[in-house]
Design a protein around this motif. Structure first.
Motif, short mmCIF file in Angstrom:
data_model
loop_
_atom_site.label_atom_id
_atom_site.label_comp_id
_atom_site.label_asym_id
_atom_site.label_seq_id
_atom_site.Cartn_x
_atom_site.Cartn_y
_atom_site.Cartn_z
N VAL A 148 -9.38 4.89 -6.13
CA VAL A 148 -9.06 3.70 -5.35
C VAL A 148 -7.82 3.93 -4.51
O VAL A 148 -7.81 3.68 -3.31
CB VAL A 148 -8.83 2.49 -6.29
CG1 VAL A 148 -8.49 1.25 -5.48
CG2 VAL A 148 -10.04 2.25 -7.16
N HIS A 149 -6.76 4.37 -5.14
CA HIS A 149 -5.53 4.65 -4.40
C HIS A 149 -4.79 5.78 -5.11
O HIS A 149 -3.73 5.57 -5.70
CB HIS A 149 -4.64 3.42 -4.25
CG HIS A 149 -4.63 2.51 -5.45
ND1 HIS A 149 -4.59 1.14 -5.34
CD2 HIS A 149 -4.66 2.76 -6.77
CE1 HIS A 149 -4.57 0.60 -6.55
NE2 HIS A 149 -4.62 1.55 -7.43
N ASP A 150 -5.37 6.97 -5.00
CA ASP A 150 -4.81 8.11 -5.72
C ASP A 150 -3.43 8.49 -5.21
O ASP A 150 -2.69 9.18 -5.90
CB ASP A 150 -5.77 9.31 -5.61
CG ASP A 150 -5.50 10.34 -6.70
OD1 ASP A 150 -5.20 11.49 -6.36
OD2 ASP A 150 -5.55 9.96 -7.88
N TYR A 151 -3.09 8.04 -3.99
CA TYR A 151 -1.76 8.36 -3.44
C TYR A 151 -0.65 7.72 -4.27
O TYR A 151 0.52 8.04 -4.09
CB TYR A 151 -1.67 7.93 -1.98
CG TYR A 151 -2.22 6.54 -1.71
CD1 TYR A 151 -3.47 6.37 -1.15
CD2 TYR A 151 -1.48 5.39 -2.03
CE1 TYR A 151 -3.99 5.10 -0.90
CE2 TYR A 151 -1.99 4.14 -1.78
CZ TYR A 151 -3.25 3.99 -1.22
OH TYR A 151 -3.75 2.74 -0.99
N LEU A 152 -1.00 6.81 -5.16
CA LEU A 152 0.02 6.20 -6.00
C LEU A 152 0.38 7.07 -7.20
O LEU A 152 1.32 6.77 -7.94
CB LEU A 152 -0.45 4.83 -6.52
CG LEU A 152 -0.69 3.76 -5.46
CD1 LEU A 152 -1.10 2.46 -6.13
CD2 LEU A 152 0.56 3.54 -4.63
N ARG A 153 -0.37 8.16 -7.38
CA ARG A 153 -0.14 8.98 -8.56
C ARG A 153 1.26 9.57 -8.58
O ARG A 153 1.84 9.80 -9.65
CB ARG A 153 -1.20 10.10 -8.63
CG ARG A 153 -1.37 10.69 -10.00
CD ARG A 153 -2.46 11.74 -9.99
NE ARG A 153 -3.79 11.15 -9.94
CZ ARG A 153 -4.49 10.79 -11.02
NH1 ARG A 153 -3.97 10.97 -12.22
NH2 ARG A 153 -5.68 10.27 -10.89
N SER A 154 1.82 9.81 -7.40
CA SER A 154 3.16 10.36 -7.38
C SER A 154 4.23 9.28 -7.44
O SER A 154 5.42 9.59 -7.41
CB SER A 154 3.34 11.20 -6.11
OG SER A 154 3.06 10.39 -4.98
N LYS A 155 3.82 8.05 -7.51
CA LYS A 155 4.79 6.95 -7.53
C LYS A 155 4.79 6.22 -8.86
O LYS A 155 5.31 5.10 -8.96
CB LYS A 155 4.43 5.92 -6.44
CG LYS A 155 4.27 6.48 -5.08
CD LYS A 155 5.60 6.55 -4.39
CE LYS A 155 5.48 7.19 -3.02
NZ LYS A 155 6.73 7.78 -2.60
N LEU A 156 4.18 6.80 -9.85
CA LEU A 156 3.95 6.06 -11.08
C LEU A 156 5.25 5.61 -11.74
O LEU A 156 5.30 4.54 -12.36
CB LEU A 156 3.12 6.90 -12.06
CG LEU A 156 1.68 7.12 -11.62
CD1 LEU A 156 0.95 7.98 -12.62
CD2 LEU A 156 0.94 5.80 -11.46
N CYS A 157 6.28 6.41 -11.62
CA CYS A 157 7.52 6.02 -12.30
C CYS A 157 8.10 4.76 -11.67
O CYS A 157 8.51 3.85 -12.37
CB CYS A 157 8.53 7.16 -12.25
SG CYS A 157 9.76 7.05 -13.54
N SER A 158 8.10 4.70 -10.34
CA SER A 158 8.59 3.49 -9.69
C SER A 158 7.71 2.30 -10.01
O SER A 158 8.19 1.20 -10.24
CB SER A 158 8.61 3.67 -8.17
OG SER A 158 9.29 4.82 -7.83
#
Lengths: 320, 491
Positions: free
Chosen positions: B371-381
């Motif tokens: 769905v929005h895999d680009y969020l995988r690098s933002k998981l901590c935020s």
């Protein structure tokens, strides 16, 4: 708890942003030294955030059980990971064992500290075969754990290779710890933890020029001491927990704290009331913790600690 | 059970356009009108929304008139009512939110509509019925509803019954009362009378403006210790289930309930997993599934035991070691589970993906959509600001060929299972005009950003589309964006 609040102040946040690319959910190569530090920092940050989430939001309604369970699982996993790492090093018995009738938690925490005295032994290969469920032992069973010196260490599912070498323990730590113990002869686990953090912070001041730096040993050791404490059973709102039954030390420490650090940037608090961090007074903080404890909270319970010592610690932390 | 009517048109992902009245703003005080659930009924004629303030708003589709065949049926407000009120749990000193978590329609069996609505603790059965006639000409009260003075009302005399004298007086004998001003219908002054006379009449039904009223028919309370996250009506239409974090209860509509799933551990300190969603099989009234916060789905058969603690099937995908992180467990937590209309598949939504499972294959999903895999690098935020705990829902279209789910920045995504194409659309007033075709959006994940693309860092995480609904047979979708409801249809 002071330590964690500090971590999330503006200074800590800036630091975090710098490392953000390296921190966010990436698998860290076990051979990269810088990545190991980054990994430790990431784990530390996540641990701090998790604790803040559990204890610092003031629900008017019942907190979401799913969220609480997920955060608790995160904390347990990190705790377990550190336990495993602690068991890799040979045992080092602390010279001065506290003779006071301390809680098991505190006794458990100290050996974790002692482990950091010796250089770490890192087996080249670590097999993660242990299923996650078996590592999530109830907190009460952690007391019975003995320190394994076997090289064949098993980690739980999602763990990564252990963090890099940490600096050896400073001698003044034990003495500071004893000092605290003298002041509070029969602390509960909460006090013990806070006492550790106070001791660490006061010890940290002469050894670390920049108290803001989160990578220093004292902070991580403080964190480790906290990590070894049992996680509270905060699923039942009315159940009292070992972590929070006695709030005497906390309320003294929080009495003068500069709560402006609670003001997060708007960009990080995108969601509603749950993540809103309004400036909070000590009394309000205690009311927050009240649902998690069945015992009545009296904000002004006297505490035997020397207040000048406390002021000194506060000065150091707030940097004023 | 009647089979679902087939789709009237071949489903296409594009284009979608808006109804003229597509942006249906819900009025209410700020903060309480955030839409918390959207649901079409079984024919698609009605669309119900629940909001954070405990209100339910039902929209009805206009009948397509022969005079204007080009004008597709629009959805207009049909009924509004307050379903739940905020309550206070005195035992725990905590508020119970009135926010409507789920609405489920019952299949229509008579002229009235029935729906279930639930907040965290209480499920209510509402009857929504129309009234277009009303009785007029009451004797005991006037048209405004005010009660009439009983002394003003005459009594039928013997003379009316054919008994009595011929005194020359009027049929109705006036009551000895002081003069009163005339008011209302049915008053007939009798010459020489001291009081006004009333003629008794039989009330008649007269047409009136259509009124839709909602009445609570059942209140199912005090059955859940934890927060209710799902309700599901069984295909037998006689029972339904409600699921909270640790338990699932089966209800008969006549109030009785029975606990069928209980995952509460003896020692709450050992709790590591909660129930996140549950649904009945669309055709088999003994089968249901429930999902967990650990990314697993259990299918249970109620015929095996009264307490369905042992699952008949257990769906779990092994973890991908290359994607492991601190947040693996949290992002694997399933926020929604939906059976396909056919009953052959289940669809699950976790934080980053939508997965389709075949009921006959438990070890992995047959399809996974990012769905929005680009969020995988933002998981901590996203963990820090709690967005990682957002519960997105997912829906099937009528023919089970397209699935839809929401994302951030008012984006929502559709995946065509057959062609493997997907599209990102945006629900916002600025970008859409009535009858305009929705333009596909794209998120730029790295490198050079093209003109129409949006970079990941400029996504607005406060604008999240958690709730969407798809018409059971046509290509009409309802998308809830905070406090706005958008209805789009395929051109």
């Amino acid at each position: 708890m002071l330590y964690f609040i500090y971590m999330l102040g503006k200074g800590g946040k800036r630091k975090f942003d710098e490392h953000e690319d390296g921190l966010e959910g990436k698998v860290v190569s076990p051979t990269d030294g810088a990545s190991k530090v980054s990994y430790t920092l990431q784990r530390q940050t996540i641990f701090n955030i998790s604790l803040m989430k559990l204890y610092n939001h003031r629900p008017l309604t019942e907190p979401s059980l799913q969220k609480t369970v997920l955060i608790n699982n995160m904390l347990r996993r990190i705790q377990e990971e550190l336990k495993q790492e602690g068991s890799l090093r040979p045992m080092f018995v602390a010279a001065s064992q506290p003779a006071d009738p301390l809680s098991d938690n505190f006794r458990e925490a100290q050996p974790a500290f002692s482990h950091l005295a010796s250089p770490p032994l890192l087996p080249a290969d670590l097999v993660s075969t242990m299923p996650l469920e078996s590592c999530l032992t109830p907190a009460s069973l952690l007391e019975d754990d003995t320190f394994c010196t076997s090289p064949a260490v098993q980690h739980d599912g999602p763990t990564k290779p252990p963090p890099p070498a940490l600096q050896p323990v400073k001698d003044s730590f034990s003495s500071a710890l004893d000092e605290i113990e003298e002041l509070c002869p029969a602390p509960t686990s909460a006090e013990a933890v806070a006492a550790e953090s106070a001791a660490d912070d006061s010890k940290a001041q002469p050894s670390e020029s920049n108290i803001h730096k989160p990578e220093g040993l004292p902070e991580s050791r403080t964190a480790e001491s906290k990590l070894m404490d049992p996680l509270p059973g905060n699923f039942e709102i009315t159940a009292s927990t070992g972590f929070l039954t006695d709030l005497t030390l906390d309320d003294i420490l929080f009495a003068d704290i500069d709560t402006s650090m609670y003001d997060f940037d708007p960009c990080t608090t995108a969601t509603g009331a749950a993540s809103k961090m309004a400036p909070v007074s000590a009394d309000e903080l205690l009311k927050t913790l009240a649902p998690y404890s069945s015992q009545p909270v009296t904000p002004n319970q006297p505490f035997k600690m020397d207040l000048t010592e406390l002021d000194h610690i506060m000065e150091v932390l707030v940097g004023s | 059970m009647a089979a679902n009517p087939p789709c009237t048109s071949a489903p296409r992902l594009q284009p979608f356009s808006q109804f003229p009245s597509s942006v249906l703003v819900e009025c209410g005080s700020p903060g309480t009108d955030i839409i918390s659930t959207v649901e079409f009924n079984h024919t698609g004629e009605l669309l119900a929304t629940g909001d954070k303030g405990g209100r339910v708003v039902i929209f009805q589709r206009e009948q397509e008139s022969k005079n204007q065949p080009h004008r597709r049926g629009e959805y207009n407000v049909y009924s509004t009512f307050q379903s739940h009120e905020p309550e206070f749990d005195y035992l725990k000193s905590l508020e119970i939110e009135e926010k409507i978590n789920k609405i489920r329609w019952l299949p229509q069996q008579n002229a009235a509509y029935f729906l279930l609505s639930t907040n965290d603790k209480t499920v209510k059965l509402w009857k929504v019925s129309e009234r277009d006639k009303r009785p007029e000409g009451y004797n005991l009260k006037d048209e405004d509803g005010r009660l009439r003075d009983p002394s003003m009302i005459t009594v039928l005399r013997d003379s009316l019954l054919g008994v009595g004298g011929s005194t020359g007086r009027a049929l109705w004998e006036p009551v000895r009362a002081s003069p009163m001003p005339a008011a209302g219908v049915g008053l007939e002054p009798v010459p020489g009378a001291d009081a006004l006379l009333l003629a008794l009449q039989v009330p008649v039904l007269r047409p009136m403006d259509l009124m839709v009223e909602a009445t609570p028919r059942r209140v199912f309370a005090n059955a859940h210790t934890y927060h209710i996250n799902s309700i599901s009506v069984n295909s037998d239409y006689e029972t339904y289930m409600s699921a909270d974090d640790l338990r699932i209860n089966l209800w008969n509509f006549e109030i009785t309930n029975q606990n069928i799933v209980d995952i509460k551990p003896a020692n709450m300190e050992e709790l590591t997993e909660v129930i996140t969603a549950a649904e009945f099989h669309p055709h088999h009234c003994n089968t249901f599934v429930y999902s967990s916060s650990k990314g697993t789905i259990r299918l249970c058969d109620m015929r095996t035991a009264a307490l369905c603690d042992r699952h008949a099937k257990f769906f779990e995908e092994p973890e991908d070691p290359s994607n492991r992180s601190f947040f693996s467990e949290i992002i694997s937590s399933i926020s929604d589970v939906k059976f396909s209309h056919s009953g052959r598949y289940i669809m699950t939504r976790d934080y980053l993906t939508v997965k389709v499972w075949d009921l006959n294959m438990e070890n992995r999903p047959i399809e996974t959509y990012q769905v929005h895999d680009y969020l995988r690098s933002k998981l901590c935020s996203l963990y820090e600001n709690d967005c990682i705990f957002d519960k997105f829902e997912c829906v099937w279209n009528g023919s089970d060929s397209v699935i839809m789910t929401g994302s951030y920045n008012n984006f929502f995504r559709m995946f065509d299972r057959n062609t493997k194409r997907d599209v990102t659309l945006e629900a916002s007033r600025e970008n859409s005009k009535p009858r305009a075709i929705l333009k596909p959006r794209k998120v730029c994940v790295g490198g050079k950003r093209r003109k129409d693309e949006i970079s990941v860092d400029s996504l607005d995480f406060s604008k999240k589309i958690l709730h969407t609904a798809w018409h059971p047979s046509e290509n009409i979708i309802a998308v809830a964006a905070t406090n706005n409801l958008y209805i789009f249809q395929d051109k």
